[in-house]
Design a protein around this motif. Structure first.
Motif, PDB file in Angstrom:
ATOM      1  N   GLU A 149       0.827  -1.207   0.000  1.00  0.00           N
ATOM      2  CA  GLU A 149       0.000   0.000   0.000  1.00  0.00           C
ATOM      3  C   GLU A 149       0.860   1.256   0.000  1.00  0.00           C
ATOM      4  OE1 GLU A 149      -3.474   2.215   2.658  1.00  0.00           O
ATOM      5  OE2 GLU A 149      -3.237   0.032   2.770  1.00  0.00           O
ATOM      6  N   ARG A 150       1.941   1.247   0.755  1.00  0.00           N
ATOM      7  CA  ARG A 150       2.834   2.418   0.763  1.00  0.00           C
ATOM      8  C   ARG A 150       3.366   2.684  -0.636  1.00  0.00           C
ATOM      9  NH1 ARG A 150       4.644   0.186   5.671  1.00  0.00           N
ATOM     10  NH2 ARG A 150       6.414  -0.807   4.599  1.00  0.00           N
ATOM     11  N   LEU A 151       3.790   1.635  -1.314  1.00  0.00           N
ATOM     12  CA  LEU A 151       4.337   1.815  -2.663  1.00  0.00           C
ATOM     13  C   LEU A 151       3.268   2.354  -3.604  1.00  0.00           C
ATOM     14  CD1 LEU A 151       6.510   1.506  -4.815  1.00  0.00           C
ATOM     15  CD2 LEU A 151       5.807  -0.885  -5.089  1.00  0.00           C
ATOM     16  N   TRP A 152       2.064   1.776  -3.571  1.00  0.00           N
ATOM     17  CA  TRP A 152       1.004   2.231  -4.480  1.00  0.00           C
ATOM     18  C   TRP A 152       0.610   3.676  -4.202  1.00  0.00           C
ATOM     19  CZ3 TRP A 152       2.182  -0.563  -7.910  1.00  0.00           C
ATOM     20  CH2 TRP A 152       1.808  -1.863  -8.165  1.00  0.00           C
ATOM     21  N   ARG A 153       0.541   4.047  -2.937  1.00  0.00           N
ATOM     22  CA  ARG A 153       0.200   5.437  -2.613  1.00  0.00           C
ATOM     23  C   ARG A 153       1.276   6.390  -3.114  1.00  0.00           C
ATOM     24  NH1 ARG A 153      -3.758   6.694   1.183  1.00  0.00           N
ATOM     25  NH2 ARG A 153      -4.818   4.955   2.187  1.00  0.00           N
ATOM     26  N   ASN A 154       2.542   6.054  -2.888  1.00  0.00           N
ATOM     27  CA  ASN A 154       3.631   6.926  -3.329  1.00  0.00           C
ATOM     28  C   ASN A 154       3.705   7.012  -4.855  1.00  0.00           C
ATOM     29  OD1 ASN A 154       4.422   7.539  -0.728  1.00  0.00           O
ATOM     30  ND2 ASN A 154       5.911   5.867  -0.610  1.00  0.00           N
ATOM     31  N   LEU A 155       3.327   5.931  -5.522  1.00  0.00           N
ATOM     32  CA  LEU A 155       3.312   5.942  -6.977  1.00  0.00           C
ATOM     33  C   LEU A 155       2.191   6.828  -7.509  1.00  0.00           C
ATOM     34  CD1 LEU A 155       4.629   4.710  -9.546  1.00  0.00           C
ATOM     35  CD2 LEU A 155       2.943   2.860  -9.375  1.00  0.00           C
ATOM     36  N   GLY A 156       1.213   7.114  -6.663  1.00  0.00           N
ATOM     37  CA  GLY A 156       0.127   7.995  -7.071  1.00  0.00           C
ATOM     38  C   GLY A 156      -1.068   7.278  -7.662  1.00  0.00           C
ATOM     39  N   LEU A 157      -1.249   5.995  -7.338  1.00  0.00           N
ATOM     40  CA  LEU A 157      -2.435   5.308  -7.837  1.00  0.00           C
ATOM     41  C   LEU A 157      -3.678   5.946  -7.230  1.00  0.00           C
ATOM     42  CD1 LEU A 157      -1.563   1.507  -7.944  1.00  0.00           C
ATOM     43  CD2 LEU A 157      -1.078   3.313  -9.596  1.00  0.00           C
ATOM     44  N   SER A 158      -4.638   6.285  -8.072  1.00  0.00           N
ATOM     45  CA  SER A 158      -5.817   7.017  -7.607  1.00  0.00           C
ATOM     46  C   SER A 158      -6.948   6.078  -7.217  1.00  0.00           C
ATOM     47  CB  SER A 158      -6.290   7.989  -8.696  1.00  0.00           C
ATOM     48  OG  SER A 158      -6.646   7.300  -9.884  1.00  0.00           O
ATOM     49  N   VAL A 159      -6.601   4.976  -6.531  1.00  0.00           N
ATOM     50  CA  VAL A 159      -7.618   4.034  -6.077  1.00  0.00           C
ATOM     51  C   VAL A 159      -8.341   4.605  -4.862  1.00  0.00           C
ATOM     52  CG1 VAL A 159      -6.272   2.071  -6.905  1.00  0.00           C
ATOM     53  CG2 VAL A 159      -6.071   2.766  -4.533  1.00  0.00           C
ATOM     54  N   ASP A 160      -9.524   4.085  -4.622  1.00  0.00           N
ATOM     55  CA  ASP A 160     -10.277   4.423  -3.423  1.00  0.00           C
ATOM     56  C   ASP A 160      -9.897   3.396  -2.368  1.00  0.00           C
ATOM     57  OD1 ASP A 160     -12.094   4.830  -1.401  1.00  0.00           O
ATOM     58  OD2 ASP A 160     -13.847   4.962  -2.701  1.00  0.00           O
ATOM     59  N   TRP A 161      -9.057   3.815  -1.419  1.00  0.00           N
ATOM     60  CA  TRP A 161      -8.536   2.874  -0.431  1.00  0.00           C
ATOM     61  C   TRP A 161      -9.596   2.394   0.549  1.00  0.00           C
ATOM     62  CZ3 TRP A 161      -4.291   0.354  -1.324  1.00  0.00           C
ATOM     63  CH2 TRP A 161      -3.332   0.917  -2.173  1.00  0.00           C
ATOM     64  N   SER A 162     -10.744   3.032   0.570  1.00  0.00           N
ATOM     65  CA  SER A 162     -11.826   2.524   1.431  1.00  0.00           C
ATOM     66  C   SER A 162     -12.443   1.264   0.840  1.00  0.00           C
ATOM     67  CB  SER A 162     -12.906   3.601   1.609  1.00  0.00           C
ATOM     68  OG  SER A 162     -13.627   3.809   0.407  1.00  0.00           O
ATOM     69  N   LEU A 163     -12.120   0.956  -0.407  1.00  0.00           N
ATOM     70  CA  LEU A 163     -12.662  -0.235  -1.065  1.00  0.00           C
ATOM     71  C   LEU A 163     -11.682  -1.407  -1.021  1.00  0.00           C
ATOM     72  CD1 LEU A 163     -14.115   1.514  -4.257  1.00  0.00           C
ATOM     73  CD2 LEU A 163     -15.364   0.846  -2.193  1.00  0.00           C
ATOM     74  N   LEU A 164     -10.638  -1.305  -0.214  1.00  0.00           N
ATOM     75  CA  LEU A 164      -9.609  -2.346  -0.155  1.00  0.00           C
ATOM     76  C   LEU A 164     -10.204  -3.689   0.258  1.00  0.00           C
ATOM     77  CD1 LEU A 164      -6.498  -2.868  -0.303  1.00  0.00           C
ATOM     78  CD2 LEU A 164      -6.449  -2.424   2.157  1.00  0.00           C
ATOM     79  N   TYR A 165      -9.778  -4.755  -0.410  1.00  0.00           N
ATOM     80  CA  TYR A 165     -10.245  -6.099  -0.064  1.00  0.00           C
ATOM     81  C   TYR A 165      -9.085  -7.079  -0.155  1.00  0.00           C
ATOM     82  CZ  TYR A 165     -10.069  -7.535  -4.988  1.00  0.00           C
ATOM     83  OH  TYR A 165      -9.642  -7.856  -6.255  1.00  0.00           O
TER      84      TYR A 165
END
Length: 834
Positions: A149-165
């Motif tokens: 998750e840290r890597l994806w956030r730093n990469l700037g992925l515009s996912v909605d993290w409240s939908l994590l599964y």
């Protein structure tokens, strides 16, 4: 033009990721608004990466490409449903835990709530209970998932993290188990005892889609069966021999079809039969059929109705007891040995008996492996669960081929991979696995008076998810488990693809959120790599077809691989990536990595190119500095609210930009993000190098026409930031914040019609002509080793005089021209005297 107090004196790319990640999270910039209707939603079935170590640069490559599409669709006004998941159940996770902690799962052991891991270097693995093992799997995946998750956030992925599964989470387990039970009710799921592809390393069945051929050394052994000779690479399977087979048209053996021969060493009478799969040109043309050496043996065994003499067991050794028809004293030669040991024993015995002709002939041949395994696959007799996939049904196969033609593919040629896979299926999908950290088969079985399972009467649960190893069926107590007249749970878990094949249903809330499911399913996009078309894409199409009667998504965008200099795929298990994604992010920044990833065409295998990342960082830096420069011009005076642009060069710039917007939009609509980036970047460099220099004097108010220049600059910058936003989210957000409210990523995607009113066919020649003359001036000053500010004593230009007159003032200021000489001509020619 802007509030200068918001523009930093020395803008920098450093630190943008940490700052904007926090802002986006706090402001819910990418939060999905579920109040939007289905036609306003763009839903993405995001690949859940396997949690079995660290993400590699190939993940960065493909997930960034998907993110560019998501950002574009969001700016187009669609509400983007963009979840992220972790594929954390299955063999890769178990293997990682085994290696990390030095443990081995033993389901017979009791749970130890105070377990202490006592791993010793080089020592035997510590055996622990199933529950303890699963606890370790969960602990390890939580650690890995946080790093992901840290890597994806730093990469700037515009996912909605409240939908994590997660694929081991309650929602995923319930969906996978419901899908299985529905298949069982339809008759699509069934269990049989029979030959099963078996991986000795992991101790589990594997599916056809998980196989790969590897070249391995071997040897042909020419073995005498009385008057006949057979060439085989597996002499250790002689005790499992059930027939000899030749082609029906092979004249050497036609007179002998239907007779029997005696096997050497083990003295068993076996028939000599005809079958068209035998190759008369290979070896002696006579083939030894064993149960089971390979998949062709399975075909012969089934079609010729041969007996079964299985000798290889699940542990990779030959069984201790002889198979039917083999005498115990003869079988003692190989009883309990490994495959390698048995081969050596049999070859030595054949040589001593005179049944081995000559010496073994070395060869290199393709051997089937489980894609994650370390030893060749064996075929053993087991009870396994299958789901019908068209391998045995021409009707279902035809329907799945039709679904593939209904799906939109990018690139289009990837559909052929899907079709080749479907057309080549030879059996149904085995979904059961003899492992521990997975979604359990959701069934119990009653036990008869002798504690034997009554498989024909499975007990189905009423609530999901469930675990038959710890939950009890209605009408029973835990004390009844394993007792005569009691019950037993199905011991197996499902293949991880049996869960992942339902990702659209899992993330869409199929079972527990019908309102959401109606808004996002069928989904719009499935992005994935090409090597899992046969597994993930195919199985998801299969499940949606039988469960819902539709495709699971409208479009499949297939990513290529990242390859090393030897053109080999870079991956977690290959250890051939020069740097980790984290190290590359630290070195170049997220926007630079994203630039490299989105410069590659969809579906094309691409080399890891650090120079391209340097270009991306240079582009982001230029955007930062050029924006500061443009926003530093004085605010327009008495500028009409419409932002009217009046000067020919300015109008030509916006007409050119309008064409770029049209091209970039068309490229994105075709899922060709690389083409969109190419067009925008090409315009941007010309804008910085040429246009800004041409109009600088007017923009500063030094010559007339300043309002027009400043309006064009402002419009161009706003448009460019939005065009670059899907690719370079950090630097565009940073610049946007200097002079605009809100996020650039929620701003509308530019449209050609949004630019200041320009008549159709607006002449762009003032800009192209001025740019060409300015380039000649620069070239002359450079050749004369003069400063770009040096005065041009005489500028002689042959060209369209009317156009040159329109741009003369801008060129005079930009080139510091003292005297002009213009000749009206069709073709442009420039002579510069410095």
């Amino acid at each position: 033009m802007s509030d200068s107090t918001r523009i930093p004196a020395k803008p920098t790319l450093d630190g943008l990721e940490a700052r904007w990640v926090k802002v986006w999270d706090a402001e819910g910039t990418y939060r999905f608004d579920r109040s939007r209707s289905r036609q306003d939603v763009f839903s993405i079935d995001t690949p859940p990466p396997t949690v079995s170590g660290a993400l590699h640069i190939g993940h960065v490559f493909s997930y960034t490409q998907t993110d560019a599409i998501a950002r574009y669709q969001r700016m187009r006004g669609r509400e983007v449903f963009y979840p992220m998941g972790w594929d954390d159940n299955g063999l890769p996770t178990e293997r990682r835990v085994q290696l990390t902690y030095g443990v081995q799962c033993d389901p017979t052991l009791p749970y130890d709530p105070d377990l202490v891991i006592t791993k010793t270097a080089g020592g035997p693995p510590q055996k622990i209970s199933r529950r303890n093992f699963i606890d370790l799997c969960k602990r390890q995946t939580e650690v890995d998932e946080q790093a992901y998750e840290r890597l994806w956030r730093n990469l700037g992925l515009s996912v909605d993290w409240s939908l994590l599964y997660t694929t081991i989470g309650d929602r995923a387990r319930a969906a996978a188990q419901r899908g299985f039970l529905n298949s069982l009710a339809r008759g699509d799921a069934y269990a049989v005892d029979g030959p099963t592809l078996w991986d000795v390393t992991f101790g589990t069945a594997v599916a056809q889609a998980e196989l790969e051929d590897r070249e391995r050394p071997g040897a042909y052994h020419r073995v005498r069966f009385g008057e006949f000779a057979v060439e085989t690479t597996r002499p250790e399977l002689l005790p499992a021999c059930v027939a000899l087979v030749a082609h029906p048209d092979d004249e050497r053996y036609r007179p002998h079809f239907g007779t029997t021969v005696r096997t050497p060493l083990f003295r068993v009478e076996v028939p000599l039969l005809a079958h068209p799969l035998a190759d008369p040109e290979k070896g002696s043309g006579l083939v030894m059929v064993c149960t089971f050496g390979d998949l062709t043996d399975v075909t012969w065994w089934r079609e010729l109705d041969l007996p079964t003499r299985t000798v290889i067991q699940r542990n990779g050794r030959l069984g201790l007891q002889p198979p039917p028809g083999v005498e115990e004293d003869l079988y003692a030669l190989v009883a309990g040995l490994t495959v390698h040991q048995a081969r050596e024993k049999v070859v030595a015995a054949l040589r001593a008996e005179g049944a081995l002709e000559g010496e073994p002939r070395p060869i290199t041949h393709a051997v089937k492996f489980y894609e994650k395994g370390e030893k060749p696959l064996e075929i053993v007799g087991t009870r396994q669960w299958y789901i019908r996939n068209g391998g045995r049904s021409p009707q279902l196969r035809a329907a799945l081929l039709a679904r593939g033609r209904e799906l939109r593919w990018t690139p289009a040629h990837m559909r052929s991979r899907y079709e080749h896979w479907v057309e080549g299926l030879t059996g149904d999908w085995v979904i059961s696995r003899q492992r521990f950290f997975g979604v359990p088969i959701p069934l119990w079985y009653r036990l008869d008076a002798e504690a034997h399972p009554i498989y024909d009467e499975p007990i189905v649960p009423s609530a999901l998810p469930m675990d038959p190893s710890s939950d009890t069926p209605p009408g029973f107590e835990e004390a009844d488990r394993g007792r005569p007249g009691g019950f037993i749970g199905d011991p197996d878990v499902m293949d991880t693809w049996a869960t992942s094949s339902l990702t659209p249903q899992i993330i869409g809330g199929w079972l527990d959120d019908p309102d959401l499911f109606g808004r996002v399913f069928p989904m719009d996009l499935r992005p994935q790599a090409h090597e899992i078309i046969r597994t993930w894409l195919f199985s998801t199409v299969l499940r949606a077809h039988v469960e819902h009667g539709v495709l699971p998504w409208k479009h499949a965008s297939i990513a290529g691989w990242i390859v090393d200099p030897d053109r080999k795929k870079i991956g977690k298990s290959k250890d051939n990536a020069p740097d980790s994604p984290e190290a590359l992010l630290e070195r170049f920044g997220a926007d630079a990595l994203r630039y490299w990833a989105t410069s590659a065409r969809p579906g094309v295998d691409t080399a890891l190119d650090l120079n391209q990342m340097k270009v991306g960082r240079r582009l982001a830096t230029k955007l930062l500095n050029a924006s500061r420069f443009v926003l530093g011009f004085p605010s327009p005076q008495s500028l009409p609210e419409s932002g009217t642009v009046t000067e020919p060069v300015d109008r030509a710039l916006l007409a050119t930009l309008s064409a770029v917007v049209t091209d970039a939009t068309a490229a994105f609509e075709a899922y060709d993000y690389a083409r969109a980036l190419e067009r925008v970047e090409q315009f941007f460099w010309s804008f910085c190098d040429d246009y800004v220099e041409l109009v600088k004097a007017r923009a500063y108010g030094e010559v007339p026409g300043g309002d027009s220049a400043r309006a064009a600059l402002s419009t161009a910058l706003s448009t460019l930031l939005r065009l670059f936003a899907p690719f370079l989210p950090y630097v565009t957000e940073e610049v946007w914040s200097w002079w605009q409210e809100g996020s650039v990523h929620r701003a509308p995607w530019p449209a050609a019609g949004d630019l200041p009113d320009l008549p159709d066919g607006t002449d762009v020649s003032p800009l192209t002509t001025a740019t060409a003359v300015l380039a000649a001036v620069r070239k002359a000053k450079s050749a004369a080793r003069q400063s770009m500010r040096a005065e041009v004593a005489l500028l002689e230009v042959a060209g369209p005089a009317a156009v040159l007159e329109l741009v003369r003032a801008d060129l005079t200021a930009a080139g510091n021209v003292r005297e002009w000489a213009v000749t009206d001509a069709g073709e442009l020619s420039v002579t510069v005297t410095v």
